[in-house]
Motif scaffolding. Structure first.
Motif, PDB file in Angstrom:
ATOM      1  N   VAL A 228       2.562   1.658  -3.431  1.00 38.79           N
ATOM      2  CA  VAL A 228       1.629   2.074  -4.484  1.00 38.79           C
ATOM      3  C   VAL A 228       1.245   3.537  -4.324  1.00 38.79           C
ATOM      4  O   VAL A 228       1.204   4.302  -5.304  1.00 38.79           O
ATOM      5  CB  VAL A 228       0.364   1.178  -4.473  1.00 38.79           C
ATOM      6  N   ARG A 229       0.958   3.947  -3.110  1.00 39.72           N
ATOM      7  CA  ARG A 229       0.536   5.332  -2.881  1.00 39.72           C
ATOM      8  C   ARG A 229       1.659   6.314  -3.219  1.00 39.72           C
ATOM      9  O   ARG A 229       1.404   7.398  -3.757  1.00 39.72           O
ATOM     10  CB  ARG A 229       0.054   5.501  -1.437  1.00 39.72           C
TER      11      ARG A 229
ATOM     12  N   ARG B 181       0.835  -1.204   0.000  1.00 43.37           N
ATOM     13  CA  ARG B 181       0.000   0.000   0.000  1.00 43.37           C
ATOM     14  C   ARG B 181       0.872   1.257   0.000  1.00 43.37           C
ATOM     15  O   ARG B 181       0.663   2.177  -0.798  1.00 43.37           O
ATOM     16  CB  ARG B 181      -0.932   0.009   1.206  1.00 43.37           C
ATOM     17  N   ASP B 182       1.861   1.287   0.883  1.00 40.85           N
ATOM     18  CA  ASP B 182       2.728   2.462   0.970  1.00 40.85           C
ATOM     19  C   ASP B 182       3.472   2.690  -0.347  1.00 40.85           C
ATOM     20  O   ASP B 182       3.612   3.830  -0.805  1.00 40.85           O
ATOM     21  CB  ASP B 182       3.731   2.286   2.113  1.00 40.85           C
TER      22      ASP B 182
ATOM     23  N   GLN C  84      -4.750  -1.724  -3.245  1.00 46.13           N
ATOM     24  CA  GLN C  84      -3.972  -1.482  -2.033  1.00 46.13           C
ATOM     25  C   GLN C  84      -3.909   0.004  -1.695  1.00 46.13           C
ATOM     26  O   GLN C  84      -3.966   0.399  -0.530  1.00 46.13           O
ATOM     27  CB  GLN C  84      -2.545  -2.024  -2.202  1.00 46.13           C
ATOM     28  N   GLY C  85      -3.782   0.829  -2.739  1.00 43.12           N
ATOM     29  CA  GLY C  85      -3.625   2.262  -2.506  1.00 43.12           C
ATOM     30  C   GLY C  85      -4.915   3.013  -2.283  1.00 43.12           C
ATOM     31  O   GLY C  85      -4.901   4.179  -1.878  1.00 43.12           O
TER      32      GLY C  85
ATOM     33  N   TRP D 181      -0.356   9.387  -4.387  1.00 45.34           N
ATOM     34  CA  TRP D 181      -1.557   9.413  -3.551  1.00 45.34           C
ATOM     35  C   TRP D 181      -1.260   9.643  -2.073  1.00 45.34           C
ATOM     36  O   TRP D 181      -2.175   9.592  -1.239  1.00 45.34           O
ATOM     37  CB  TRP D 181      -2.321   8.095  -3.700  1.00 45.34           C
ATOM     38  N   GLU D 182      -0.016   9.895  -1.722  1.00 43.50           N
ATOM     39  CA  GLU D 182       0.309  10.104  -0.311  1.00 43.50           C
ATOM     40  C   GLU D 182      -0.433  11.337   0.216  1.00 43.50           C
ATOM     41  O   GLU D 182      -0.473  12.387  -0.428  1.00 43.50           O
ATOM     42  CB  GLU D 182       1.816  10.288  -0.158  1.00 43.50           C
TER      43      GLU D 182
END
Length: 360
Positions: free
Chosen positions: A180-181, A177-178, A262-263, A186-187
């Motif tokens: 991908v973001r 997830r981290d 995930q993101g 997307w953070e």
């Protein structure tokens, strides 16, 4: 199979990948020059036969289909025809004419939005489908009356074969997830995701209209549409007119959809109707909170984090409120009831193999 890696293609490929190759061998018959997952299919030792488009070249299509069946029908124990409507049942007719004993029709949708003429043809074929098919499968009990007619339920060859996925392929992974973001930019964002064809059935226009005030008001929200289709240009224009184009990502067809879940922070499915959406199952397997239209049946709902909301004129505020109320806490994200359920491919592939081993 078409060139688009959509719902039916995903259903078929999940069975293809997980079936025992010592028990089942699949070949593919399509009216597209290339199909989704072609390299994988050919690499596994299966054949793909491409016929001309029935719509563009109906006479050539009919001749080529008849020739194929004349030459190869004896090699097959069954034909498995996966359709969203009964407009084209030529494959079943040809299979019967050339002696394929097991002729399975598998329903994948509960309505048709292709116009009155196709609806009329569908209704005519619905009344005659028992002349050509030997087995009548559905991915959704809700879809059965429109697709087959209610009386089909009393037919001993009628069966519920739900769409199914491999939950492990999309299970939540915090590290992924981290990553991908970060890769997607997307953070710090609250990512609202929709994975579907850009088509009137999928109702993305409602999402844009409903969420526009929220997207303009709160800079942390980002709407992501994964998929392609006939409405792409219209939806992009709508986003421009609503002054939210910079807040809506049109990602098109992606090979990394399972990573994109995930993101995301929430999955949105405002469809007018569905069989059982594959992306909805995948989102639940990932543990995503899901907001879906109240026009859909409860089939496919396995997690407690699913909300059904109206998509009529009064529904826009409900969708905005539901999105705002969702917690950003992902501590429970890895929990899903999809593993071992009827929508787990490991459960359903055994059912499929058992059914295909039975005589019609």
């Amino acid at each position: 199979m078409t060139e688009n890696p959509g719902g039916i293609e995903s259903v078929v490929m999940n069975y293809f990948r997980n079936a025992d190759s010592n028990k089942l061998h699949f070949d593919f018959l399509s009216t597209f020059p290339h199909v989704a997952y072609e390299s994988e299919i050919l690499g596994a030792g299966s054949s793909i036969v491409s016929l001309p488009s029935r719509h563009a070249k109906p006479i050539t299509f009919g001749r080529r289909l008849d020739f194929f069946m004349k030459e190869h029908a004896a090699e097959y124990d069954a034909i498995w025809v996966n359709l969203c409507n009964l407009v084209n049942i030529d494959f079943l007719k040809a299979a019967k004419r050339h002696g394929i004993a097991r002729r399975i029709i598998h329903c994948h949708n509960s309505q048709n939005m292709e116009g009155p003429l196709k609806n009329m043809v569908h209704a005519i074929h619905r009344g005659r489908i028992t002349e050509y098919a030997t087995d009548f499968w559905t991915c959704s009990e809700e879809a059965t009356p429109w697709f087959y007619g209610e009386s089909i339920r009393s037919n001993p060859a009628y069966a519920y074969i739900p769409n199914a996925i491999d939950p492990e392929e999309v299970r939540f992974d915090r590290e992924r997830r981290d990553t991908v973001r970060k890769e997607m930019g997307w953070e710090g964002k609250k990512v609202l995701g929709n994975v579907a064809r850009l088509h009137p059935q999928k109702n993305q226009s409602f999402l844009l209209e409903s969420l526009a005030p929220l997207l303009k008001k709160d800079s942390t929200f980002q709407l992501v549409l994964v998929g392609d289709g006939i409405l792409r240009d219209d939806l992009q224009q709508q986003a421009e007119e609503l002054e939210i184009r910079h807040k809506v990502e049109f990602l098109g067809l992606r090979a990394d959809v399972k990573d994109l879940y995930q993101g995301m922070d929430v999955f949105l499915l405002p469809s007018e109707y569905e069989g059982v959406s594959m992306s909805f199952l995948e989102a639940q397997a990932n543990g995503l909170p899901c907001l879906i239209s109240d026009t859909l049946s409860d089939e496919g709902i396995v997690n407690g984090s699913v909300q059904k909301l109206p998509i009529d004129a009064s529904g826009a505020q409900a969708w905005r409120s539901a999105v705002q109320d969702l917690s950003s806490d992902n501590s429970m994200r890895g929990l899903t009831a999809l593993r071992g359920s009827a929508y787990d491919i490991h459960v359903q592939v055994q059912n499929l193999q058992s059914r295909l081993s039975q005589k019609s």
